[in-house]
Scaffold this active site. Structure first.
Site, short mmCIF file in Angstrom:
data_model
loop_
_atom_site.label_atom_id
_atom_site.label_comp_id
_atom_site.label_asym_id
_atom_site.label_seq_id
_atom_site.Cartn_x
_atom_site.Cartn_y
_atom_site.Cartn_z
N LYS A 24 -16.39 3.48 36.22
CA LYS A 24 -17.08 4.78 36.14
C LYS A 24 -16.46 5.66 35.06
CE LYS A 24 -16.14 8.59 39.22
NZ LYS A 24 -15.68 9.59 38.33
N ASN A 25 -15.11 5.68 35.01
CA ASN A 25 -14.46 6.63 34.11
C ASN A 25 -14.37 6.14 32.66
OD1 ASN A 25 -14.34 8.33 36.23
ND2 ASN A 25 -12.16 8.04 36.67
N ARG A 98 -18.18 16.38 35.59
CA ARG A 98 -17.31 16.97 34.57
C ARG A 98 -17.60 16.40 33.18
NH1 ARG A 98 -13.50 20.08 35.95
NH2 ARG A 98 -12.11 19.56 34.24
N CYS A 122 -15.18 16.53 41.38
CA CYS A 122 -14.58 16.66 42.70
C CYS A 122 -13.76 17.93 42.82
CB CYS A 122 -13.69 15.44 42.95
SG CYS A 122 -14.68 13.99 43.27
N ASP A 324 -6.06 8.48 41.81
CA ASP A 324 -7.28 8.08 42.54
C ASP A 324 -7.03 6.90 43.49
OD1 ASP A 324 -9.29 9.78 40.98
OD2 ASP A 324 -8.18 8.74 39.42
N VAL A 346 -0.32 14.59 39.77
CA VAL A 346 -1.40 14.79 38.78
C VAL A 346 -2.26 16.00 39.15
CG1 VAL A 346 -3.37 13.73 37.62
CG2 VAL A 346 -1.39 12.33 38.23
C1 EPZ Z 1 -10.10 11.98 34.93
O1 EPZ Z 1 -10.31 13.35 35.22
C2 EPZ Z 1 -10.90 11.23 35.96
N1 EPZ Z 1 -12.29 11.63 35.86
C3 EPZ Z 1 -10.36 11.51 37.35
O2 EPZ Z 1 -11.06 10.71 38.28
C4 EPZ Z 1 -8.88 11.12 37.40
O3 EPZ Z 1 -8.36 11.49 38.64
C5 EPZ Z 1 -8.13 11.85 36.28
O4 EPZ Z 1 -8.74 11.60 35.01
C6 EPZ Z 1 -6.68 11.42 36.20
O5 EPZ Z 1 -6.61 10.03 36.00
C7 EPZ Z 1 -13.06 11.09 34.93
O6 EPZ Z 1 -12.63 10.28 34.11
C8 EPZ Z 1 -14.48 11.52 34.93
P1 EPZ Z 1 -7.17 15.07 33.59
P2 EPZ Z 1 -9.90 14.47 34.16
O7 EPZ Z 1 -7.71 15.91 32.50
O8 EPZ Z 1 -10.06 13.91 32.81
C9 EPZ Z 1 -4.84 19.22 34.16
C10 EPZ Z 1 -12.48 10.30 40.08
O9 EPZ Z 1 -12.48 10.45 41.32
N2 EPZ Z 1 -5.66 19.76 33.07
O10 EPZ Z 1 -6.36 13.88 33.22
O11 EPZ Z 1 -10.64 15.70 34.52
C11 EPZ Z 1 -5.70 18.98 35.41
O12 EPZ Z 1 -5.91 20.16 36.14
C12 EPZ Z 1 -11.93 11.39 39.20
O13 EPZ Z 1 -12.95 9.32 39.49
C13 EPZ Z 1 -5.42 21.06 32.62
O14 EPZ Z 1 -4.54 21.75 33.12
O15 EPZ Z 1 -8.37 14.60 34.55
C14 EPZ Z 1 -4.89 17.94 36.14
O16 EPZ Z 1 -3.87 18.56 36.88
C15 EPZ Z 1 -11.33 12.52 39.98
N3 EPZ Z 1 -6.21 21.56 31.62
C16 EPZ Z 1 -4.27 17.11 35.00
O17 EPZ Z 1 -4.37 17.93 33.82
C17 EPZ Z 1 -7.21 20.83 31.03
O18 EPZ Z 1 -7.88 21.33 30.12
C18 EPZ Z 1 -4.94 15.79 34.73
O19 EPZ Z 1 -6.33 15.98 34.56
C19 EPZ Z 1 -7.42 19.50 31.47
C20 EPZ Z 1 -6.63 18.99 32.50
#
Ligand code: EPZ
Length: 451
Positions: A24-25, A98, A122, A324, A346
């Protein structure tokens, strides 16, 4: 809400074989990348999940013709007539995923402007997009935040930049990749995320004509090119779904073969699975030979009998234990003898689902401290982000309401592992990321039905 319920008669081990398709991702991001090409792209093994439908809808609104290909799960994207969509049309998709934030770079390149609705996804914490916006501004984009969403423009085009992420965010790394590939000049991204799904997106972009170097120490260098063409790609399989079924096998004392699961992308999960006492066997792909049928590769996961062992783990960016993976696995940890520790580093609020497990008889306490591992950025910020799971606990049936995708799957596993009949409300949320999960449950011998 009342229609959206699954009645689960628990206590039966899951036994059998299922197959996972494209991750999916990765799939959703590869779909966005198709916007950048000047010829059609072809993506195989696309799962039928809600997130794919959302991105398909958004691409359609922007003039990308999306059709089903000849092979089951194949999608073809024709970006010949990319055009602006009205904010009203785009807003129909507000709050549903997202992924729209990743349309910024490609739309700025193709149209010079972009509108991004309020994001969904989510509810697992605040999930800010500050890294994304900061990166886009570095490329020369103007970002105007309005109540209905974000309006972006790049009247003078986008230029390569040097940028360091405050945290190796998956989405922000993808944002930079999808923007830098056609920005003028060189982009250097430091502290990038290097998840397998990101490396697969890099493969997609490279097939399109991009020049991307992945250096050591999380540095990615992108040489912008003026033009990209379409791609043909078979994505990496969904390692989150694979691990979810593995955890379900362990929690229900069952035996599940996950066809398509790949060892290399799941090494960290496999180590923990074995430490808990689960067993697995990697079955390699075998082509047909001398009249003997071939065999699709995958991983068989099973509970070997006896008691499971407690573990201490910490979620982290790749190559660490994926955030996840933790919710499905925690259900199995309620069956392990002793105290298990899970330190979530995370997301700051990804342990709320444990309350539902406690209502079923689990014994899980959540703490604000960084337990069992190195201090993380949430330690001093008052977030309950560590869990101690005392086991084994006999789980009993309950009425559950699914809060988000992965927690939802963990609720489902708990209902399958518990004695008695549970009602799981909000199960449609699981369709966001798990293809045909009800059919797969039936294939594995679960007793679950819609009332
Ligand atoms: C991706 O989300 C995945 N989603 C998530 O899967 C997954 O949990 C996550 O990566 C971590 O592996 C998709 O790929 C669609 P991040 P993403 O940016 O990209 C902080 C699922 O169930 N952050 O790596 O949104 C954030 O708050 C989903 O399949 C900022 O602070 O995750 C988090 O604490 C859920 N500012 C951390 O970074 C920003 O601008 C990691 O988030 C961006 C992120």
């Amino acid at each position: 809400m009342t229609d959206d319920v699954l009645v689960v008669h628990g206590g039966t081990p899951l036994e059998g074989r299922i197959r996972v398709r494209g991750a999916k991702n990765l799939v959703s991001k590869a779909m966005v990348a198709a916007l950048l090409g000047d010829t059609p792209s072809r993506l195989f093994d696309v799962p039928k999940i809600r997130d794919v439908e959302v991105v398909r809808g958004l691409l359609g609104l922007h003039g990308v013709k999306v059709t089903d290909g000849e092979e089951e799960g194949e999608l073809v994207f024709d970006p010949a007539n990319v055009e602006s969509a009205s904010t009203d049309q785009i807003n129909v998709h507000a709050g549903s995923s997202r992924i729209p934030i990743l349309f910024c770079g490609p739309l700025l390149h193709r149209l010079g402007h972009a509108f991004i609705p309020d994001l969904g996804g989510c509810h697992i914490g605040p999930r800010p997009i500050d890294f994304h916006l900061q990166a886009l501004r570095e490329f020369g984009a103007t970002v105007d935040k309005r109540p209905e969403g974000l309006h972006l423009s790049a009247p003078n085009g986008l230029r390569g930049t040097k940028f360091s992420l405050p945290y190796p965010s998956v989405g922000a790394t993808e944002q930079v990749l999808l923007t830098a590939v056609m920005a003028e000049g060189v982009t250097e991204l430091r502290n990038a995320a290097v998840e397998p799904e990101i490396l697969d997106l890099i493969c997609v972009l490279q097939k399109m004509g991009a020049i991307i170097k992945v250096h050591t120490d999380r540095v990615i260098e992108i040489q912008g090119v003026p033009k990209l063409h379409g791609y043909t790609h078979r994505p990496i399989p969904d390692r989150i779904e694979a691990a979810s079924w593995a955890a379900a096998a362990l929690a229900t004392r069952g035996h599940v073969e996950v066809l398509g699961a790949q060892q290399a992308d799941m090494m960290t999960f496999l180590n923990i699975f074995r430490s808990v006492g689960g067993e697995y066997e990697v079955t390699d792909l075998r082509p047909p030979r001398n009249g003997r049928p071939g065999q699709e590769g995958g991983i068989r996961f099973w509970h070997p009998g006896g008691e499971l062992k407690s573990v201490a783990l910490e979620t982290d960016v790749h190559p660490g234990f994926m955030t996840d993976w933790q919710q499905p696995l925690v259900v199995a940890l309620t069956q392990a003898r002793g105290l298990s520790i899970v330190h979530e580093t995370v997301y700051e609020q990804r342990l709320g689902y444990t309350e539902a497990l406690n209502s079923m008889g689990a014994n899980i306490q959540v703490y604000r401290d960084c337990l069992g591992g190195t201090p993380c950025r949430f330690g001093r910020r008052n977030f309950k982000h560590s869990a101690v799971i005392a086991g084994p606990s006999k789980l009993h049936a309950a009425d559950l309401v699914i809060p988000d995708l992965r927690a939802g799957f963990s609720h489902l596993i708990a209902a399958l592992a518990a004695e008695g009949t549970s009602r799981v409300y909000g199960v449609d949320l699981i369709n966001r990321g798990y293809e045909d999960f009800e059919a797969k449950l039936a294939d594995l011998g679960a007793h679950a039905e819609r009332p």
